[in-house]
Design a protein around this motif. Structure first.
Motif, PDB file in Angstrom:
ATOM      1  N   TRP A   1      -3.739  -0.359  -2.022  1.00 57.88           N
ATOM      2  CA  TRP A   1      -4.818   0.987  -1.975  1.00 57.88           C
ATOM      3  C   TRP A   1      -3.461   2.261  -2.065  1.00 57.88           C
ATOM      4  CZ3 TRP A   1      -2.830   3.560   2.340  1.00 57.88           C
ATOM      5  CH2 TRP A   1      -2.616   3.039   3.449  1.00 57.88           C
TER       6      TRP A   1
ATOM      7  N   TYR B   1      -3.702  -0.521  -8.460  1.00 54.25           N
ATOM      8  CA  TYR B   1      -4.123  -0.048  -7.168  1.00 54.25           C
ATOM      9  C   TYR B   1      -5.451   0.476  -7.084  1.00 54.25           C
ATOM     10  CZ  TYR B   1       0.685  -0.050  -5.110  1.00 54.25           C
ATOM     11  OH  TYR B   1       1.774  -0.828  -4.616  1.00 54.25           O
ATOM     12  N   ARG B   2      -6.156   0.748  -5.900  1.00 54.87           N
ATOM     13  CA  ARG B   2      -7.283   1.483  -5.586  1.00 54.87           C
ATOM     14  C   ARG B   2      -6.715   2.797  -5.238  1.00 54.87           C
ATOM     15  NH1 ARG B   2      -9.624   0.448  -0.708  1.00 54.87           N
ATOM     16  NH2 ARG B   2     -11.332   1.751  -1.136  1.00 54.87           N
ATOM     17  N   THR B   3      -7.087   3.823  -5.870  1.00 59.63           N
ATOM     18  CA  THR B   3      -6.528   5.339  -5.648  1.00 59.63           C
ATOM     19  C   THR B   3      -7.393   6.030  -5.117  1.00 59.63           C
ATOM     20  OG1 THR B   3      -7.111   5.813  -8.005  1.00 59.63           O
ATOM     21  CG2 THR B   3      -4.976   4.959  -7.457  1.00 59.63           C
TER      22      THR B   3
ATOM     23  N   SER C   1     -10.631  -2.004   2.283  1.00 63.43           N
ATOM     24  CA  SER C   1      -9.749  -2.848   1.866  1.00 63.43           C
ATOM     25  C   SER C   1      -8.785  -3.125   2.955  1.00 63.43           C
ATOM     26  CB  SER C   1      -9.143  -2.560   0.490  1.00 63.43           C
ATOM     27  OG  SER C   1      -8.368  -1.466   0.491  1.00 63.43           O
TER      28      SER C   1
ATOM     29  N   ASN D   1       0.813  -1.270   0.121  1.00 61.40           N
ATOM     30  CA  ASN D   1      -0.025   0.037  -0.169  1.00 61.40           C
ATOM     31  C   ASN D   1       1.022   1.148  -0.039  1.00 61.40           C
ATOM     32  OD1 ASN D   1      -2.485  -1.789   0.429  1.00 61.40           O
ATOM     33  ND2 ASN D   1      -1.741  -1.880   2.523  1.00 61.40           N
TER      34      ASN D   1
END
Ligand SMILES: [Zn+2]
Length: 694
Positions: free
Chosen positions: A214, A120-122, A176, A31
C-alpha cells in the motif's frame, strides 16, 4: 518572538553521519507512507535545532532514519506545494501555481499513479478543503478521503484534525495488514464516521488485497492557522499556540505509528515525513505564509525512515520537494517519469561532491494573481539566494541566515550565476504565468453587457515597478490579516474600517472588496455588500472570485435574474470551477428551476464526491420538490461526510417529521440548533412540533 528557536545553520550541531549507501530498489515491494505536515517550519522541529520539544515523533524517526538538513519547498502555498511533491515537477511544469484557482490536470505522471502502476493500493487522507479532490491531486489514488468538518463560509479554513485524518488512514491500511497473523482488526479500527454510509468505496474484500503493498499519503493540516490546539497542548503552549498545534500533530502521528507498528504494518514500510512550507511568524513583516519566500517559509523538514534498509544519518547536500517522488520511486524500484527533481539516494553515504547542488527554484505568485502585485520568483543554490522582484534581493545564507542584509546592490556579481539559471528556467517555461480561469470572449462579452470589466486574462500585461514590490506592500497584507482577526473577535466594525482603508490606499486590491462584502453581509447589510461588489466590478477590479461572490450575494439579496446572469457565464467558461457551479445551482433553486439546479449539483458531485455542502443543497432541493426518499439519501450522505452541517440536520428532521417519526425529527433539529443556535428553520420546526405535542 520565540527565543528558544535555534537559528537554522548547517554547522555546530555536533558530529553527524552521512548515512550508508542504499542500493536502488532496496525497498522493492515495501509499503510506502508519506506524511505531510502543513505549515511546519523546519526550525520548530527538534531534529532541526528547536529546543521547544514539540516534535518527539519526528525527532525519533530522524534519529533512526535519514534527515535532510537543508530541504526546500518551491512555493509557500498548500496546493501548489503538494503538487510539486506529487509530481516531482516545478509549479510551472505541473501547472498548479496557487490555491483555489488552479487545478492539477491529472495528465502528468504522479507518485500515486506510478505506484499504482507498480501494483500498489493507493489511498490519500487529507485534512483541509484546499486539497479537495476537485483540485486534482486525487489523480492516481484508489481512495481520496477529503472529508472535512465544519460549515464555515470560508472554505479555506474548513479542515479536520490530525486524529480524524489518521483514524481514516489507519482503517484503510488495516485492510491489508502486512502480517495476517497480527491482531489488526479492520472492523474495530474503523473511524466511527465510516460506520455510516461511506461516500467512498473504501472497503475491499480482504482476500483481494492481502499482501498487496500500500501507499498512503496523510496530510495533517493542524499547524496551519488558526492556531487552536486541543488540550493538553493548548495549556502547555499557551504563549505559542502555533507550536501547540505542531506538538498535537506530532503526538497524533506518534500514536498512529505506534498502532501501525503493533499491528505489524510497519515491518517493511518506507516512511517519508515532510512539510509543504513553513510559517513566517512575523519575520519580514509577514505573519503567515504565501507572500514572500524567505527561509522561514521555504525551508521544510524532510525525513526518510526505513529501519534495516536506510541507515541513520544526516545528509547535508540540499534536497528539494521535487526530489521526494523520484526518491521514493527509486527506493521501491518503481519506474519514475521524467521530473524536475532527482532521486536523493545517490547523495546518501558520502560527502557531497563540490558543485553538486542543482539549485532550487521557488515562486510566490498569489499576490500577483489575486492582487496584481509584482510576481516573486527566485532560486537558491550553494547557500546563496536570489529573489527576482522589482527590488531584487540577494542573500548569503551562511553569513546571514535570517536574510536581513540584501547584497544585490553591493555584490551583484555573486548573483550572476543564479540570474542566468533563473533565465534558463524562465525560457523553459515558454509562456507567462497563466491567469486562473481566464475568461473567454463569450463570457467576457456577457459580463461586459452587465457593465462589468473583468480582470485576469483581459488585464493588459504590465511592467511592475518598485511600487508593486510586495516588500513595499506587506503592510496591506497585514491589514488583511488584521481585518480577519477583528472579524474572528466579532468586531465587524473594525474589520470593515481596516478593509476600507486598504481599498482607499490600493483601489485594485480585489481581495479586499471581496472580504469587505463578506463582512457587510455578515453584519446584515447585504444590499451594501452587493453595491460594493457591483461598484468594484464596474471599476475593473473584478476577478473570477469576486464575480462569484457578487453572483451569490445577488442571489441571497433576491435579485435572481442578475445573479444567474453573472454566474452562468462563469460556469460555462470554466466547468471545473465547482464553487461557481454550486452557487449557480442554488440560484436555480431560488428561481424555481429545479432541473437546472439538480444538474449543477450533480456536476459538482461527479467531480468532488465528498462535497458535503452540495449534498446538503441537493437534499434541500429534493425536499422542496417533495422527493423525500432522494432527499433522505442526499442529506444522509451530507452528514456522513460532514456531521457538522446544521442545514443537513434540519433537512433530515423534516424528512423524519413527514414520515411521522417525530422523536427522530426533534433529535435532528436539536442537533442543528446545537451546531448553529440561531438556525431559524430548525427552531421554527422544533417549536411547531412541540406546540402540536402539547
Ligand atoms: Zn500548506
Amino acid at each position: 518572538m520565540l527565543l528558544l528557536v535555534v537559528a537554522l545553520s548547517s554547522c555546530g550541531r555536533g558530529s553527524r553521519s552521512a548515512g550508508a549507501p542504499i542500493a536502488a530498489a532496496a525497498l522493492r515491494g515495501a509499503n510506502v507512507l508519506l506524511v505531510t505536515i502543513d505549515t511546519l517550519r523546519a526550525d520548530h522541529v527538534g531534529a532541526y535545532g528547536s529546543a521547544l520539544g514539540a516534535t518527539p515523533t519526528i525527532d525519533r524517526l530522524a534519529r533512526e532514519g535519514l534527515r535532510f538538513d537543508v530541504a526546500y519547498a518551491h512555493v509557500p502555498l498548500t496546493l501548489p506545494s503538494h503538487a510539486t511533491i506529487m509530481t516531482g515537477l516545478y509549479p510551472f511544469a505541473n501547472g498548479v501555481r496557487d490555491n483555489g484557482s488552479f487545478r492539477f490536470d491529472g495528465v502528468k505522471p504522479t507518485l500515486a499513479g506510478e505506484l499504482k502502476r507498480a501494483g500498489y493500493r493507493t489511498g490519500a487522507f487529507v485534512g483541509a478543503f484546499v486539497l479537495d479532490a476537485r483540485f486534482g491531486l486525487n489523480a492516481g489514488f484508489d481512495v481520496y478521503d477529503d472529508r472535512v468538518q465544519g460549515a464555515s463560509a470560508n472554505l479555506d479554513i474548513v479542515q479536520r484534525t490530525a486524529e480524524a485524518v489518521l483514524a481514516a488512514a489507519y482503517a484503510w491500511i488495516a485492510q491489508s495488514a502486512m502480517n495476517p497473523q497480527s491482531a489488526m482488526n479492520p472492523q474495530s479500527a474503523m473511524n466511527p464516521q465510516s460506520t455510516i454510509p461511506n461516500p467512498q468505496p473504501i472497503r475491499t474484500p480482504q482476500s483481494a488485497i492481502r499482501n498487496v503493498p500500500w501507499f498512503a499519503w496523510v496530510h495533517l493540516y493542524d499547524p496551519h492557522e488558526p492556531y487552536t490546539p486541543p488540550e493538553p497542548f493548548a495549556a502547555r503552549y499557551a504563549a505559542d499556540p502555533y507550536s501547540g498545534e505542531i506538538a498535537y500533530a506530532d503526538a497524533a502521528l506518534g500514536s498512529f505509528l505506534d498502532r501501525l507498528k503493533t499491528a505489524g504494518a510497519l515491518d517493511r514500510t518506507l516512511v517519508v515525513i515532510a512539510s509543504d512550507h513553513g510559517e513566517s511568524l512575523g519575520e519580514h513583516g509577514e505573519r503567515t505564509h504565501g507572500l514572500f519566500a524567505y527561509e522561514s517559509t521555504l525551508r521544510v523538514p524532510l525525513v526518510v525512515w526505513a529501519p534495516g534498509v536506510v541507515a541513520p544519518g544526516v545528509v547535508s547536500s540540499p534536497a528539494r520537494l521535487v526530489d521526494v517522488a523520484p526518491t521514493m520511486l527509486d527506493l521501491v524500484g518503481a519506474p519514475a517519469a521524467a521530473a524536475d527533481g532527482r532521486s536523493l539516494r545517490p547523495l546518501v553515504g558520502g560527502d557531497p561532491a563540490p558543485d553538486s547542488d542543482p539549485g532550487s527554484y521557488f515562486e510566490a505568485l498569489n499576490a500577483n494573481l489575486t492582487r496584481n502585485w509584482a510576481p516573486l520568483e527566485g532560486i537558491v543554490r550553494n547557500r546563496v539566494k536570489l529573489v527576482d522582484l522589482p527590488i531584487p534581493e540577494l542573500y548569503d545564507l551562511d553569513a546571514d541566515p535570517h536574510e536581513t542584509k540584501n547584497l544585490y546592490a553591493s555584490q551583484r556579481d555573486r548573483g550572476r550565476d543564479l540570474e542566468a539559471r533563473l533565465d534558463r528556467l524562465d525560457a523553459a517555461r515558454a509562456q507567462p504565468v497563466p491567469r486562473p480561469g481566464p475568461l473567454d470572449g463569450d463570457a467576457d462579452a456577457r459580463l461586459r453587457s452587465l457593465g462589468y470589466v473583468v480582470g485576469g486574462a483581459t488585464r493588459p500585461a504590465r511592467a511592475f515597478t518598485a511600487a508593486d514590490d510586495p516588500k513595499r506592500l506587506v503592510h496591506l497584507n497585514t491589514m488583511l490579516d488584521d481585518a480577519a482577526g477583528a472579524l474572528a473577535r466579532g468586531d465587524a466594525t473594525a474589520a470593515a474600517a481596516t478593509l476600507e482603508a486598504a481599498i482607499r490606499e490600493r483601489p485594485d486590491l480585489t481581495i479586499a472588496y471581496d472580504r469587505l462584502a463578506f463582512v457587510l453581509r455578515g453584519a446584515g447589510h447585504i444590499g451594501d455588500a452587493v453595491a460594493l461588489l457591483d461598484r468594484a466590478a464596474r471599476g475593473g477590479h473584478a476577478d473570477r472570485a469576486l464575480l462569484r461572490s457578487l453572483g451569490a450575494m445577488l442571489r441571497d439579496a433576491g435579485e435572481l435574474a442578475r445573479s444567474i446572469a453573472v454566474l452562468e457565464p462563469l460556469a460555462k467558461e470554466d466547468p471545473g470551477d465547482l464553487q461557481t457551479l454550486d452557487a449557480l445551482g442554488q440560484a436555480y433553486v431560488r428561481a424555481h428551476r429545479p432541473r437546472d439546479a439538480e444538474a449543477m449539483f450533480r456536476r459538482v458531485l461527479a467531480a468532488s464526491p465528498n462535497a458535503s455542502a452540495t449534498w446538503n443543497n441537493l437534499g434541500s432541493l429534493y425536499l422542496g420538490e417533495n422527493r423525500p426518499a432522494e432527499a433522505f439519501d442526499a442529506l444522509t450522505m451530507a452528514v456522513a461526510i460532514n456531521p457538522d452541517l446544521p442545514g443537513a440536520h434540519n433537512g433530515l428532521g423534516v424528512v423524519y417529521a413527514r414520515r411521522g417519526e417525530l422523536a427522530r425529527a426533534e433529535a435532528e433539529w436539536r442537533r442543528a440548533l446545537a451546531l448553529r443556535p440561531d438556525d431559524a428553520d430548525a427552531r421554527a420546526n422544533l417549536e411547531q412540533v412541540q406546540r402540536r405535542e402539547r
